[in-house]
Design an enzyme around this catalytic site. Structure first.
Site, short mmCIF file in Angstrom:
data_model
loop_
_atom_site.label_atom_id
_atom_site.label_comp_id
_atom_site.label_asym_id
_atom_site.label_seq_id
_atom_site.Cartn_x
_atom_site.Cartn_y
_atom_site.Cartn_z
N GLY A 1 0.76 -1.24 0.00
CA GLY A 1 0.00 0.00 0.00
C GLY A 1 0.79 1.29 0.00
O GLY A 1 0.22 2.36 0.16
N TRP B 1 2.32 3.03 -2.44
CA TRP B 1 1.94 3.97 -3.49
C TRP B 1 0.54 4.52 -3.27
O TRP B 1 0.29 5.70 -3.47
CB TRP B 1 2.05 3.30 -4.86
CG TRP B 1 3.45 3.17 -5.37
CD1 TRP B 1 4.60 3.08 -4.63
CD2 TRP B 1 3.86 3.11 -6.74
NE1 TRP B 1 5.68 2.96 -5.44
CE2 TRP B 1 5.27 2.97 -6.75
CE3 TRP B 1 3.18 3.13 -7.94
CZ2 TRP B 1 6.01 2.87 -7.93
CZ3 TRP B 1 3.91 3.03 -9.13
CH2 TRP B 1 5.30 2.91 -9.12
N ASP C 1 -4.94 -5.71 -5.96
CA ASP C 1 -3.81 -6.62 -5.81
C ASP C 1 -4.33 -8.03 -5.52
O ASP C 1 -5.42 -8.19 -4.96
CB ASP C 1 -2.88 -6.17 -4.67
CG ASP C 1 -1.47 -6.75 -4.80
OD1 ASP C 1 -0.52 -5.96 -4.97
OD2 ASP C 1 -1.31 -7.98 -4.74
N ASP D 1 -7.48 -10.91 -8.96
CA ASP D 1 -6.69 -10.92 -10.18
C ASP D 1 -7.52 -10.27 -11.28
O ASP D 1 -8.51 -10.84 -11.74
CB ASP D 1 -6.36 -12.37 -10.54
CG ASP D 1 -5.44 -12.49 -11.74
OD1 ASP D 1 -5.28 -11.49 -12.47
OD2 ASP D 1 -4.88 -13.58 -11.95
N ASP E 1 3.07 -0.93 -9.82
CA ASP E 1 4.31 -1.39 -9.19
C ASP E 1 4.32 -2.92 -9.20
O ASP E 1 4.98 -3.56 -8.38
CB ASP E 1 4.40 -0.84 -7.76
CG ASP E 1 5.80 -0.96 -7.18
OD1 ASP E 1 6.77 -0.92 -7.94
OD2 ASP E 1 5.92 -1.11 -5.94
N LYS F 1 6.51 0.25 -13.17
CA LYS F 1 7.81 -0.37 -12.92
C LYS F 1 8.07 -1.41 -14.00
O LYS F 1 7.23 -2.26 -14.27
CB LYS F 1 7.83 -1.04 -11.55
CG LYS F 1 9.14 -1.80 -11.27
CD LYS F 1 9.29 -2.17 -9.81
CE LYS F 1 8.30 -3.25 -9.39
NZ LYS F 1 8.44 -3.59 -7.96
#
EC number: 2.1.1.166
Length: 209
Positions: A63, A65, A83, A99, A124, A164
């Site tokens: 958490g 970000w 997530d 998902d 990320d 990322k």
């Protein structure tokens, strides 16, 4: 009963982790993870986040970000996080565990976003690394492709994207794909990113829609 020995790489990682000034600073400030310093540095340079914005955070747990984004966008903004892993609640963040490749989860995520369009998509995401580059790199590139596809679905014209990415096979083609969709694309390596890590962050602004 013999003690289980750590591998040289895991021992090195543990030492780096506990000696890491960013890990210690994150604990001191009550941040979820050291990753918050990466998005903070990107924000200081690129000013992606502004008060009142709607933000989607992919691969959000634990958490860091989302925590940072919620603080910047304030009460007038929204942060929608997703997530596979659970995440403790954060004020101002709507979290969905699941998902988003699965239709039901994707629809639930889109329901939380709509009818708005999104100002910033953040990712990320990273796969569980096997330590085998020929396995890890395709997995990592698959995830960043999913993040870019999310931009195509929810990002407003002139919106921004930060993701990322691990340098390696497929990286150059991915940068080209991002450039096709955004007016300005920069590659950042924050100070808080470990120097030997292959990770960099693509910062893209001016989504062409």
């Amino acid at each position: 009963m013999s003690k289980q020995k750590h591998s040289a790489s895991s021992t090195r990682w543990l030492k780096e982790h506990f000696d890491d000034k960013y890990v210690n600073e994150a604990k001191k400030k009550g941040y979820r993870s050291r990753a918050i310093f990466k998005i903070e540095e990107i924000q200081n340079k690129d000013k992606l986040l502004k008060a009142g914005m709607t933000v989607v955070d992919l691969g959000a747990a634990p958490g860091g970000w989302s925590q940072f984004a919620a603080k910047v966008v304030g009460e007038g903004g929204r942060v929608i996080a997703c997530d596979l892993l659970p995440m403790e609640s954060i004020a101002g963040v709507s979290f969905l565990q699941g998902d988003f490749r699965e239709e039901a989860v994707l629809n639930a995520l889109l329901d939380r976003i709509q009818p708005d369009m999104v100002d910033v998509v953040m990712s990320d995401m990273a796969p569980n690394m096997a330590g085998n580059l020929s396995v890890d790199q395709p997995r990592a590139m698959y995830l960043v492709e999913l993040a870019l596809d999310m931009c195509r679905q929810v990002l407003a014209p002139n919106g921004s994207f930060v993701v990322k990415v691990f340098q390696g096979e497929g990286f150059d083609d991915y940068v080209k794909a991002v450039r096709d969709l955004f007016k300005v694309v920069k590659i950042r390596k924050p100070d808080s990113s470990r120097s030997r890590s292959r990770e960099v962050f693509i910062v893209a602004t001016g989504y062409k829609g």
